[in-house]
Design an enzyme around this catalytic site. Structure first.
Site, PDB file in Angstrom:
ATOM      1  N   ASP A  22     -21.814   0.144   4.435  1.00 41.97           N
ATOM      2  CA  ASP A  22     -20.585   0.728   3.890  1.00 41.97           C
ATOM      3  C   ASP A  22     -20.187   0.062   2.576  1.00 41.97           C
ATOM      4  O   ASP A  22     -19.874   0.728   1.583  1.00 41.97           O
ATOM      5  CB  ASP A  22     -19.438   0.596   4.891  1.00 41.97           C
ATOM      6  N   SER A  42       0.850  -1.182   0.000  1.00 39.96           N
ATOM      7  CA  SER A  42       0.000   0.000   0.000  1.00 39.96           C
ATOM      8  C   SER A  42       0.882   1.226   0.000  1.00 39.96           C
ATOM      9  O   SER A  42       1.896   1.269   0.713  1.00 39.96           O
ATOM     10  CB  SER A  42      -0.882   0.016   1.247  1.00 39.96           C
TER      11      SER A  42
END
Ligand code: ADP
Ligand code: MG
Length: 387
Positions: A173, A67
């Site tokens: 979500d 990431s």
């Protein structure tokens, strides 16, 4: 970062080009908080901010996770994809998605070099975790040709959050991240998963998100406590009337059965859920009629109920909301997301936005010693391919 910069970063990390890039957004919930895992209505919209996944196949039969937001790199054998990593490793979110594909009988026989980058602030209640789960599920669905629809991808994301992050969240979500549509909010029945995309046409009014930057946020323990307290309320109500979930009850019906909830905390939790479901229905109706003032008032009531009955606001969110309520031209303001830290969402008239940011920011700092961050939400599209 733009796409060219992301591609260059991928190349620098893996010495080759990414073959595929996908995006999935974070979300802001306008109203309907802590109702999703109680079978109620929610009304979120996807943001233009979100998480990108860049990937390509490799020859080493490993899934490599990187990431650009976090240094830790994880490299897993294909045989290691079904159990979570220890110590709350960030890679558990995408790993949990791989595990769900495997659970559904999809063999992962190919290694991938993966890189993420996200511009949703992590841990701010705008669901960077769901964005990461859904973008991973979307990518795998495309690369493996599994043909799942967006709702199934949302369910895969939620299961990853349950099983690999230990948060017993509802579907909101992931659903919003998967199904979002620019300039629309999603009126979702979390029991049936029926939904309607409602245009968010706010003449002269903007959705402003304010980040508390508070280090406290709703941890998985407190979140799961709320889930259990609601389950207890359901069990106790079942001694006088059979129900599956709290959202089944209208407010009038709740008044008839609330005496059965002997646990005082569970009683207040249930009262919030039942009231919030009604407020959400009323708010959507108000928006459809163009009554933004009423929508704003319902947002304020939502915050009060989350503060007093559900007890998930905390001093930082309360400071931001109450500072916003004092500004002329603010139609409504409430906490959004799980609670404690994280963000508020406010409806603010265009001409007072600079005043809003200045006054609310100053009062927040005076009260908490922290600095808030503000941005005008752009309502973007759900999960999609970028390259
Ligand atoms: P929220 O979903 O409200 O942003 P969570 O605590 O549920 O907050 O999820 C945040 C966590 O998700 C981060 O701590 C990190 O582990 C993971 N995460 C989200 N986005 C990224 C990213 N781009 N790169 C690495 N990890 C990420
Ligand atoms: Mg999250």
């Amino acid at each position: 970062m733009n796409i060219e910069q992301l591609k260059a970063a991928y190349e620098a990390a893996y010495q080759k080009q990414a073959t595929d890039i996908f995006f999935s957004p974070g979300r802001v919930n306008l109203i309907g908080e802590h109702t999703d895992y109680n079978g109620g209505f929610v009304f979120p919209c996807a943001l233009s901010f979100g998480t990108y996944i860049l990937l390509s196949k490799n020859e080493e039969s490993k899934i490599n996770f990187r990431s650009l937001n976090i240094d830790a790199v994880y490299s897993l054998e294909l045989s290691e994809l079904t159990a979570p990593l220890p110590n709350k490793a960030w890679a558990n979110y995408p790993l949990g998605v791989f595990a769900q594909f495997i659970k559904r009988g999809i063999a992962i026989t190919q290694g991938y070099d993966i890189m993420f980058w996200g511009n949703v602030p992590a841990g701010a209640g705008l669901s960077s975790s769901a964005a990461m789960e859904v973008v991973t599920a979307y990518a795998l669905n495309e690369l493996l040709g599994t043909g799942y629809d967006l709702t199934e991808l949302a369910k895969i994301g939620r299961a990853a959050e349950h099983e690999f992050a230990g948060v017993m969240c509802g579907i909101m979500d992931q659903f919003a991240s998967a199904h979002g549509r620019a300039d629309h909010a999603i009126y979702l029945n979390c029991d049936t998963l029926n939904y309607e995309l409602v245009p968010v046409k706010l003449d002269g009014v903007k959705v402003v998100v304010a980040n508390t930057h508070s280090p406290h946020h709703l941890d998985s323990g407190s979140f799961n406590d709320r889930v259990r307290q609601c389950q207890l309320a359901v069990e106790q109500i079942n001694t006088v009337r059979p129900i599956k979930c709290l959202a089944e009850l209208s407010q009038a019906e709740f008044l008839q059965v609330e005496h059965a909830i002997t646990d005082e905390v569970a009683h207040r939790r249930a009262r919030h859920v039942v009231g919030e479901v009604q407020r959400t229905k009323d708010a959507v109706e108000a928006l459809q009629k163009g009554d933004i003032d009423l929508f704003g008032k319902l947002m304020n009531q939502s915050h009060e109920s989350l503060r007093d009955d559900y007890e998930v606001t905390g001093p930082q969110l309360d400071a931001l909301a109450s500072a916003a309520w004092k500004v002329d031209g603010v139609l409504g303001s409430r906490m959004t997301g799980g609670g404690f830290g994280g963000c508020t969402v406010s409806l603010v008239r265009d001409e007072v936005i600079p005043t809003f940011i200045e006054k609310v920011g100053l009062e927040y700092t005076n009260q908490t010693g922290l600095t808030a961050d503000f941005y005008i939400a752009e309502i973007g599209d759900g999960a999609h391919r970028v390259l």
